[in-house]
Design a protein around this motif. Structure first.
Motif, short mmCIF file in Angstrom:
data_model
loop_
_atom_site.label_atom_id
_atom_site.label_comp_id
_atom_site.label_asym_id
_atom_site.label_seq_id
_atom_site.Cartn_x
_atom_site.Cartn_y
_atom_site.Cartn_z
N GLY B 113 0.67 -1.19 -0.27
CA GLY B 113 0.00 0.39 0.25
C GLY B 113 0.70 0.94 -0.34
N TRP B 114 2.07 0.95 0.39
CA TRP B 114 2.79 2.19 0.68
C TRP B 114 2.94 2.52 -0.82
CZ3 TRP B 114 7.53 1.75 -1.25
CH2 TRP B 114 8.08 0.18 -1.54
N VAL B 115 3.85 2.02 -1.82
CA VAL B 115 3.59 2.73 -2.79
C VAL B 115 2.41 3.07 -3.44
CG1 VAL B 115 4.35 1.92 -5.67
CG2 VAL B 115 4.56 0.85 -3.25
N GLU B 116 0.94 3.39 -3.33
CA GLU B 116 0.51 4.22 -3.57
C GLU B 116 0.01 5.17 -2.61
OE1 GLU B 116 -3.54 4.59 -5.05
OE2 GLU B 116 -3.42 2.97 -4.23
N ALA B 117 0.87 5.28 -1.68
CA ALA B 117 -0.22 5.76 -0.56
C ALA B 117 1.25 7.27 -0.29
CB ALA B 117 0.07 5.94 0.53
N ASP B 118 2.80 6.53 -0.18
CA ASP B 118 3.79 7.33 0.54
C ASP B 118 3.96 8.46 -0.46
OD1 ASP B 118 4.15 5.49 2.29
OD2 ASP B 118 6.56 4.88 1.35
N PRO B 119 4.25 9.31 0.09
CA PRO B 119 4.56 11.59 -0.63
C PRO B 119 5.56 10.64 -0.94
CG PRO B 119 4.50 11.29 2.34
CD PRO B 119 3.71 9.95 1.61
N TRP B 120 6.35 11.39 -2.23
CA TRP B 120 7.28 10.62 -3.38
C TRP B 120 8.42 10.95 -1.69
CZ3 TRP B 120 11.06 13.86 -3.84
CH2 TRP B 120 10.98 15.65 -3.88
N PRO B 121 9.12 11.58 -1.09
CA PRO B 121 10.27 11.08 -0.33
C PRO B 121 10.98 9.83 0.20
CG PRO B 121 9.43 13.89 0.22
CD PRO B 121 8.22 12.75 -0.67
N ARG B 122 9.16 9.81 0.75
CA ARG B 122 9.78 8.59 1.81
C ARG B 122 8.98 7.46 1.25
NH1 ARG B 122 4.81 8.11 5.85
NH2 ARG B 122 5.31 9.77 6.30
N LEU B 123 8.00 7.49 -0.34
CA LEU B 123 8.34 6.65 -1.59
C LEU B 123 9.63 5.99 -2.08
CD1 LEU B 123 6.68 4.49 -3.69
CD2 LEU B 123 7.36 7.17 -4.95
N ALA B 124 10.22 7.40 -2.55
CA ALA B 124 11.94 7.56 -2.44
C ALA B 124 12.72 6.33 -2.08
CB ALA B 124 12.41 8.42 -2.90
N HIS B 125 12.50 7.08 -0.76
CA HIS B 125 13.51 6.58 0.36
C HIS B 125 13.34 5.17 1.03
CE1 HIS B 125 16.46 6.18 3.70
NE2 HIS B 125 14.97 5.52 4.35
N ARG B 126 12.28 4.23 0.27
CA ARG B 126 11.74 2.55 0.53
C ARG B 126 12.02 1.96 -0.63
NH1 ARG B 126 7.48 1.98 4.83
NH2 ARG B 126 6.08 3.87 4.16
N ALA B 127 11.69 2.88 -1.70
CA ALA B 127 12.58 1.82 -3.23
C ALA B 127 13.92 1.81 -3.02
CB ALA B 127 12.11 2.91 -4.23
N SER B 128 14.73 2.60 -2.48
CA SER B 128 16.57 3.37 -2.87
C SER B 128 16.70 1.59 -1.85
CB SER B 128 16.71 4.05 -2.49
OG SER B 128 16.14 4.55 -1.19
N GLN B 129 15.74 1.46 -0.61
CA GLN B 129 16.33 0.60 -0.13
C GLN B 129 16.23 -0.76 -0.37
OE1 GLN B 129 14.13 1.68 3.64
NE2 GLN B 129 15.81 1.92 4.56
N LEU B 130 15.10 -1.03 -1.54
CA LEU B 130 14.48 -2.37 -2.36
C LEU B 130 15.56 -2.40 -3.08
CD1 LEU B 130 11.32 -2.69 -0.86
CD2 LEU B 130 13.06 -3.58 -0.14
N ALA B 131 16.75 -1.81 -3.71
CA ALA B 131 16.97 -1.63 -5.18
C ALA B 131 17.27 -3.36 -5.32
CB ALA B 131 18.13 -1.04 -4.93
N ALA B 132 18.01 -3.60 -4.78
CA ALA B 132 18.33 -5.45 -4.76
C ALA B 132 17.69 -6.59 -5.78
CB ALA B 132 18.59 -6.25 -3.36
N LEU B 133 15.67 -5.33 -5.30
CA LEU B 133 14.78 -6.34 -5.89
C LEU B 133 14.75 -5.80 -7.82
CD1 LEU B 133 14.25 -6.78 -2.64
CD2 LEU B 133 11.83 -7.15 -4.12
N ALA B 134 15.71 -5.16 -8.26
CA ALA B 134 15.71 -3.95 -9.22
C ALA B 134 16.51 -5.28 -9.94
CB ALA B 134 15.68 -2.65 -9.38
N LEU B 135 15.87 -6.24 -9.89
CA LEU B 135 16.55 -7.48 -11.05
C LEU B 135 15.38 -8.54 -11.82
CD1 LEU B 135 18.34 -9.91 -8.55
CD2 LEU B 135 19.17 -8.20 -10.16
N PRO B 136 15.81 -8.87 -12.94
CA PRO B 136 15.07 -9.03 -14.69
C PRO B 136 14.24 -10.17 -13.27
CG PRO B 136 17.76 -9.26 -15.19
CD PRO B 136 17.28 -9.26 -13.56
N GLY B 137 12.80 -10.03 -13.86
CA GLY B 137 12.00 -10.95 -13.38
C GLY B 137 11.49 -11.19 -11.75
#
Lengths: 327, 220
Positions: B113-137
């Motif tokens: 739910g955070w992907v839709e709901a987070d304000p952009w600075p918090r969204l960006a922070h969380r996404a960056s912590q999950l960058a290892a998931l940016a792998l094919p498939g």
């Protein structure tokens, strides 16, 4: 700061900010007074520059603000500035002293735009701006835009193609948004101000540049809010209001309003010990207070012409996608 | 140790050094190996996803990952980032390690739910912590959800670079390399190269940058 929704503007807040700022400027008006040595020893950054900014922005507020009391307060400040310039006699003297300089012409343009002229200044202008020397760039492309705007206001031939000059500015190049340092940020805001004649001609901003600004303004503003650089926050808010479809970031406006002091002054930064003029409330506040009144005026005007387009954070990313279609 | 392991992964993604084996970068006998695998998450197995990697993962690799999964399962009160990163490691194990699905835990449900709901600075922070998931498939549903916030992730990238937060910037740049519709005016390729010059000395930063290039062809 929450997402970048564009809420309906809070006109009560904007008017409170603008009237507070104008009240401060009125109270400190004598600090804009030029000293006797203005054309010789005085530092122009502490004399002509503040007075020129006062004239530029007070005139805009006088022209555009929807409230008569605000327009009247601004008109008094503008008239004061014209008197300080000796009703144009000082412009003429500055041109005689420094015929190669652009700043006397830029300063004169502010008044010429309002229909205020001086015969000696007009006569000198024809000569000065007709020189081949005049076409030698005196600064960067942003400054050249300022000179071109002055020429347009005064009614002398433009010394360069504004489109070609604009194309080489930070905005014209749509420079990498992550490399915007302080100097580039002030350059960018002034690209917008000169292009749109300080918000009077928002239609001059073509769609790709509006989309670029709408996309990146939220993260630039966030950075300046973190640093509490209130003059740059104000300039970026003014840029948001210069967009063909103005953007009103309600939370940023609330932060700026909260930074305004009870006397109406807005400090350049929250901790004046950071600044060079920490002991002087005029020098630490005049620029950001002027900018705040200017931005509040443009935002107020924008609300009169823009329907409420309140959106949620996810939806608000849509304007950014416009840039993908841009060339 | 994490920096060394990240350097080992980055080296393998560049196609340099000996053929990659997780069990050589992090030995199962090392007491800290499970923690390092948990921190690296799916990136511990990233070289097995690279085209130029020939040797398949072996049983010893499996042992290292199993130890990490067993030692650090997300608790009931774990943050969404913690659950997602664990999930990423499980997904990568299914995809890249030998043994059928029955040898690995099922990927846990992770809140999105955070992907839709987070304000952009918090969204960006969380996404960056999950960058290892940016792998094919990997985690296609998360990638799809982030695709709706591409502009906001790009804003986070700008903010992070301006703050000289190279790790966050590199992580966001890696996601943006995976996602469609990145705003052209961002200048992502130049931005990734810039981060490399300024912050590439950090092994975790370098890993994100090399992953963006190896898997998505973005960057210098």
């Amino acid at each position: 700061m929450s997402g970048p929704p564009s809420a309906a503007a809070d006109t009560a807040l904007l008017d409170s900010v603008a009237t507070g700022a104008l009240s401060w400027l009125g109270a400190y008006r004598d600090r804009f007074r030029l000293p006797a040595d203005v054309t010789t020893d005085a530092d122009p950054n502490l004399t002509l520059k503040p007075l020129g900014e006062l004239a530029e922005l007070a005139r805009l507020i006088q022209e555009l603000h929807p409230r008569a009391d605000v327009r009247e307060a601004a008109a008094e400040l503008f008239a004061f500035a014209w008197e300080q310039f000796g009703r144009g006699a000082l412009h003429a003297e500055l041109m005689r002293n420094e015929p190669q300089a652009v700043y006397p012409v830029e300063l004169y343009g502010v008044f010429a735009r309002a229909g205020l002229r001086h015969p000696a200044a007009d006569a000198l202008l024809t000569t000065v701006t007709g020189l081949r020397r005049w076409r030698v760039a005196g600064g960067d492309h942003t400054r050249t835009l300022s000179v071109l705007n002055a020429e347009r206001r005064i009614g002398v031939p433009l010394h360069a193609d504004p489109g070609a000059v604009f194309a080489l500015t930070g905005l014209g190049l749509r420079a990498e948004p992550w490399l915007l340092d302080l100097r580039a940020a002030y350059g960018l805001t002034h690209d917008v101000f000169h292009l749109t004649d300080w918000g009077r001609a928002r239609h001059r901003m073509a769609a790709p540049f509006a989309a670029y600004l709408r996309l990146w303004l939220p993260c630039w503003l966030e950075g300046e809010l973190e640093r509490e650089l209130w003059d740059l926050v104000g300039e970026l808010l003014a840029v948001a209001a210069c967009l063909p479809r103005p953007w009103y970031p309600a939370d940023v406006w609330r932060r700026l309003a909260a930074a305004q002091r009870p006397d109406g002054g807005v400090p350049e930064r929250s901790d004046p010990a950071d600044g060079p003029y920490r002991d002087d409330p005029f020098l630490t506040c005049y620029h950001s207070t002027l900018v705040t009144a200017f931005a509040a005026t443009l935002a107020r005007v924008g609300t009169d012409t823009t329907p409420d387009d309140s959106t949620g954070p996810a939806r608000a990313t849509a304007p950014g996608r416009e840039s993908e279609a841009a060339p | 140790m994490i920096a060394d392991a990240a350097s080992g992964v980055a080296l393998a993604l560049r196609g340099e050094g000996d053929p990659y084996a997780l069990s050589r970068v992090l030995r199962q006998s090392d007491a800290l190996a499970p923690a390092a695998v948990r921190v690296l998450g799916a990136d511990a197995l990233a070289p097995y996803a690279a085209d130029h990697h020939t040797p398949a993962a072996g049983d010893e690799d499996r042992g290292v990952v199993q130890a990490a999964l067993a030692a650090f399962p997300p608790g009931a009160d774990a943050s969404a980032v913690s659950v997602w990163s664990y999930r990423g490691l499980v997904e990568a194990s299914h995809a890249f390690l030998p043994g059928g699905p029955d040898r690995w835990p099922q990927p846990p449900d992770a809140a999105s739910g955070w992907v839709e709901a987070d304000p952009w600075p918090r969204l960006a922070h969380r996404a960056s912590q999950l960058a290892a998931l940016a792998l094919p498939g990997l985690s296609p549903a998360l990638a799809d959800a982030l695709t709706t916030r591409t502009d906001d992730l790009a804003r986070g990238f700008v903010r992070a670079v301006r703050r000289r937060d190279w790790l966050q910037a590199a992580g966001l740049g890696r996601w943006l390399a995976r996602l469609p519709g990145v705003p052209p005016t961002l200048g992502l390729d130049a931005g990734l190269a810039f981060i490399g010059h300024m912050g590439g000395g950090d092994a975790r930063v370098a890993l994100h940058l090399v992953a963006a290039r190896c898997f998505y062809g973005r960057g210098e």
